[in-house]
Structure formats: C-alpha cells, structure tokens
Design an enzyme around this catalytic site. Structure first.
Site: not given
Ligand SMILES: *[C@@H]1O[C@H](CO)[C@@H](O)[C@H](O)[C@H]1NC(C)=O
Ligand SMILES: *[C@@H]1O[C@H](CO)[C@@H](O)[C@H](O)[C@H]1NC(C)=O
Ligand SMILES: *[C@@H]1O[C@H](CO)[C@@H](O)[C@H](O)[C@H]1NC(C)=O
Length: 568
Positions: A376-378
C-alpha cells in the site's frame, strides 16, 4: 561505562531529578510556548512532566495563520482528541484562525469525525492535499469558494512535507505531467479563489519536469503514537501505519514550530527500547494522553486488531471469499494478470480491494504457492491490504515503512502491477477518478504517483454504473439491467491518468463484460483504447458498442475472457 538499561535506583533518581525541574525551565521552550506552562495531564496516574499536558493546553499553543500538518490516512491513525480540542477552542474563542493545512490524505468517517472537525469557515483558509474523501466538510468549503485549495498527487504531498523538514524547495518530478495537476491543465487548483501557483513546469537537462513549491514553514504537527515516555519519545507498537509522522514532526521542529503527539499511555524514562522509538523526544514538544474512545486504531471499529500492527498474524480463512458477482469477475480477471510469483502489486481503493480478497482466498487454498507481494502507498509491504476504513493498512504485513519511503520505491518503478479504480475513460485511454462531478471530488490520492510509474497498470471497474444488474448462468454472463451511466465516454474532463504517459507500458481496462487495452496510435494523440476480450455470453454489437461514447479499436479477432472466471 557500558550502556545498560538503567537500574531501578537510577531510574528513580532520574525521575526525581525530572520532577524537580522548576516551571522556569519553560523558558527553554520555543517562543509562544513559554506563555502557558503545562500542568499535569488529565490522567492522574501521570506525574508532572514538562511535555505532558492536556489537549486544551496543547490546542491553546497553536498560533493563527500558520501551516499545520496532521497525522492520518483515510480511517487510520487519527489524533481525534487533538482535533476535538482545536475545534472546541475555535468555537469558544475564534482561535486558531486562518490555518493552512497540508496533508497527504485526510482521516475521518465522512460523518463528522476526523479532519472534518476542522472544516469551519475561518479556522482554515488554505489546503494542500492528496486526498480528502473522508472529510467532505473540506470539500464543501472548497466548492463554496471559502478556502484556497490545491489537489496534488498524494506521494508528492508526502514528499513536500519531507522537503520542508529537509529545507529543500520542493519535489521536482515527472509525476503529474499531463494530468490536471500539470500547470498547462489546472495546476491542481480546485476553485476560483485559488490563484497562486504551487506547481511549475520547469526544464531540467532538457526534460520537462514539475516543481512543487513547498510552504516556507510548517509550524504545527498534530500527530499520534502508542506510548510516550516522560521525555516525549514516542513508540508506535499498536499503530497500523507509520505514515509520514516522523517527517511531519521534523518539518514542524525545523520550522521552529510545535509538535504535539496524542498517545494512549505514558511510561517512565528508560522504558522504551531505542529501536522502538519512532518519534524522538528531542523533536516532540507536547504529549497528550487520549482516552481509548478517542484513540481508535482504525475507524472501522473501536477495538484493536493486532494483525494490522504486526503483533499477531490473522488466519487467512477468517477473510470471507467474494460472492459470485460482477465484482468477483473483475477481481478474478485482474488476479490472472497479477498472480505470478515475486511481483510487487499496489491495489487502489474501491473495486481493486476485491483483488486483495481473491489473493487471500487463493493463498489460503494453495498454501504452498508463493504469493505476490501486495503493498500500500501508505507504507505496508506484504500481507492482505485492508479495505474501506482500513484502506492503507495490511493484515499480516511483512514490513512497515513510511509513506514517503514507499512512494520513493513506487516512483522508481517498484510496483510491477498497479490495480486502480476506473471511473471514466476516453478514446485515448485517459482516466478521470479525481472528480466525479456535482462537487464530488475526493482528490487523486496516490493514483497519479502509482499509475505513472507502475510497470503494468490495470484499471478495474464495472462497464457501466448506476443500477447495473448482471447474472451468471451456466458459465455465461447476462446483462439483466444496464447501468444508467456510461464509463467509456467521448471525453473525460479531468485527466487523472494521461493515456499518453503509458510509454509502451501495458495498460488494461478490466470490466465484467470486456477487457480493453491501451494501444500505441501514432498521430492520434499517441494512444487508443482497444477491445481485447469479451465475456462468454456477451455480444459486442448489443452489449458493448451501444453503451460506449466512442468506438474502440478492434483489430482482428476479439478473444473470450477465460471461462474459469465465470464458474462458481
Ligand atoms: C504538578 O504541577 C502543578 C502546577 O503546574 C502543581 O500544582 C501540582 O502540585 C504538581 N503535582 C505534582 C504531583 O508535583
Ligand atoms: C528519550 O528522550 C530523551 C531526551 O530527549 C533521551 O535522553 C532518552 O535516551 C530517549 N530514549 C529512550 C529510548 O529512552
Ligand atoms: C470527470 O471530471 C469532471 C470534472 O472535470 C466531472 O464533471 C465528471 O463528472 C467526472 N466524471 C467522472 C465519472 O469521474
């Protein structure tokens, strides 16, 4: 002398020395802080310590007019007590006023909790964000022209915060070229009130790049972690993500500003392992202890899920398989593109979340096959990404990194396959997902950062929307009721993905009834949408062409989508 854990006696001495510090020591505090000495925290069990104070005391330190940054991502890591204190103080006193907010993604439940607590006229007067879908109150302020606002790629905003921390002028990158953030389109400006240029087109070594100019200072950071010691060192053991909190703290500290951290508990000095400290006490100014009901791990539920923080692994059979419907057909077709070993995948919000469930189900049924790495980009690597209010987190993640670091990895081509939502596409393959019309414009989030750099891009979504009903019978797809809204249109008004940026990469548009690809089309704007596959039972002249705003390229025979997808 060897570095050993302090003995109990030494710890007591340290604690005594600490508590003996007279209030005059506040003179060391940054300007503006000295005025209000902190009292003991609400939590009576916490002894006086200069950095621990109540949320009200912390909120009272926030000056007017400055840029502020806040922790959080969609539904995760919300400093809810701090947000409430700021709003209550604003309602009571009118301060702090005219803040600028800069954040990669808002956190909230879209029903008033979260960033929306700050969505009051006069409290905020300018916004820079990647995504703000969980704070519709801000969108209202944007629509009503009450604030200035720029929507920029989420990863770019993450790097802007890092660049303020590092004293740099701001990210210089190809991310955003050709999309609505390109100054030749809208420069990311969201309303008439917004006139200033944040994004500039520059040439570097003869190549066009975008320069995203950062504010000079970010003066306040509202953050959250799990445990703080008396000196303000903060560990994150029960947090689902690190996000950009360290960079946010460094930006505010280096701007001569204020770093306020909400935590769930306070411990004595010497308790935390240095490797567990994510925010060093040296750059934390205030610690506020929040009660559990204002410190949810994610907004999905009040409880704590140890599989999101890495404390435990959840058994995969606890993830329910998808029921047989259009969502599963799309997720299954997408999975056939990505399920090869050792590739790194990013899944977007909405329809792509179904792919995570397919991968989990597949891994459960085939425990000996090597699974792909979902990310995930998070900042989560591996595991099964959470959906909806848990978007950005991952169950059983293999590793956690910060958002800015994950975006570095993505920008350099680390994503082999990206699977992103499809709202609206045009004949050149441009995609609009940032603006849904009628004022619904949650922002591009990580879509641009990811779609421009992934080696292969899958846009997934139903072929039409608004009332679409399908049936799967004997391995064939039938359209029972057509959706009111067409997704393949003659033109998209806002380019979140520019077909021209494909540069030879594989780009597919996967729907329940057809799969399209992006073909190079010299002299025709560079790219064209081509029909590649149709579902069994689907007739192109009846079920596809009349429901599109353009005629796709059809070269030779159109294949059938794999039959296995339509078997229960
Ligand atoms: C904590 O500080 C306040 C004043 O700031 C003082 O009134 C109180 O007695 C102190 N408590 C302890 C336990 O030292
Ligand atoms: C916590 O912070 C203080 C001062 O900022 C420092 O002296 C201490 O060693 C830090 N780290 C740990 C792990 O306790
Ligand atoms: C795309 O963008 C425009 C605004 O520029 C908006 O009016 C339109 O409804 C959007 N459509 C979709 C499906 O996202």
């Amino acid at each position: 002398m060897a570095l050993a854990a302090p003995t109990a006696q030494l710890r007591l001495q340290l604690l005594a020395a600490h508590l003996a510090v007279p209030p005059a020591a506040e003179a060391d505090a940054p300007p503006g802080l000295a005025r209000r000495p902190c009292r003991a925290a609400d939590n009576a069990a916490v002894p006086n310590a200069s950095k621990i104070c109540s949320a009200e005391e912390a909120a009272a330190l926030i000056p007017d007019g400055v840029w502020m940054t806040i922790a959080g991502f969609v539904g995760t890591s919300m400093p809810e007590l701090l947000l409430r204190a700021v709003r209550e103080q604003f309602d009571a006193t009118g301060a702090p006023a005219n803040l600028g907010l800069i954040y990669a993604a808002s956190v909230g439940n879209s029903k008033g909790r979260g960033f929306d607590l700050l969505a009051a006229e006069g409290l905020v007067d300018r916004l820079i964000y990647g995504w703000t879908g969980s704070a519709p109150g801000f969108l209202k302020l944007v629509r009503e022209n009450k604030v200035e606002a720029w929507n920029l790629p989420l990863g770019v905003v993450s790097h802007m915060i890092r660049d303020v921390a590092a004293g740099r002028a701001g990210p210089v990158t190809k991310v955003g070229l050709g999309t609505f953030v390109d100054p030749r389109e809208k420069g990311g400006k969201l309303n008439a009130r917004t006139t200033g240029d944040v994004v500039r087109l520059v040439k570097l070594g003869g190549r066009e790049v975008l320069w995203y100019q950062v504010p000079d200072k970010i003066s306040v950071a509202l953050l959250r972690g799990t445990t703080a010691d008396l000196d303000g060192n903060v560990s994150f053991e029960r947090e689902a993500l690190y996000l950009d909190q360290l960079n946010q703290a460094m930006a505010a500290h280096n701007s001569g500003g204020l770093v306020i951290v909400q935590v769930e508990r306070v411990v004595d000095r010497g308790t935390l392992h240095p490797r567990a400290v994510h925010l060093p006490g040296a750059i934390v100014d205030r610690v506020v202890v929040a009660p559990p009901d204002l410190h949810w791990q994610t907004l999905r539920e009040p409880g704590y899920d140890g599989s999101l923080s890495g404390e435990i692994r959840t058994p995969l059979h606890s993830i329910a398989p998808l029921p047989m419907d259009e969502r599963r057909i799309i997720a299954h077709r997408a999975m056939l593109e990505i399920d090869r070993p050792s590739c790194v995948v990013n899944l977007g919000v909405g329809m792509p979340e179904g792919v995570a469930v397919m991968v989990a189900t597949h891994a459960h049924q085939n425990p000996n096959t090597k699974s792909v790495t979902l990310s995930t980009e998070a900042g989560a690597f591996g595991g099964i990404p959470g959906g909806a209010q848990r978007f950005g987190t991952s169950h059983n993640a293999a590793s956690h990194v910060t958002t800015a670091t994950m975006i570095d990895f993505y920008n350099g081509g680390g994503v082999d396959i990206a699977c992103l939502g499809l709202a609206e596409a045009d004949p050149a393959g441009n995609v609009n997902v940032s603006n849904f019309g009628a004022g619904r414009m949650p922002g591009c989030g990580g879509f641009i950062d990811i779609s421009q750099n992934a080696k292969k891009v899958l846009f997934v979504g139903t072929f039409t929307s608004g009332g679409l009903k399908v049936a799967i019978e004997a391995g064939k797809l039938a359209i029972r009721q057509e959706g009111r809204l067409q997704k393949f249109r003659a033109a998209v008004h806002e380019k979140t993905f520019a077909g021209a940026s494909a540069n030879g990469r594989t780009v597919l548009y996967i729907t329940e009834r057809a799969v399209f690809g992006l073909a190079a089309q010299p002299g025709q704007g560079g790219s064209a949408v081509e029909l590649l596959e149709v579902a069994p039972g689907i007739v192109i002249e009846r079920d596809i062409l009349p429901h599109m705003g353009f005629v796709p390229l059809i070269r030779g025979k159109v294949n059938q989508m794999p039959a296995q997808i339509f078997q229960p």
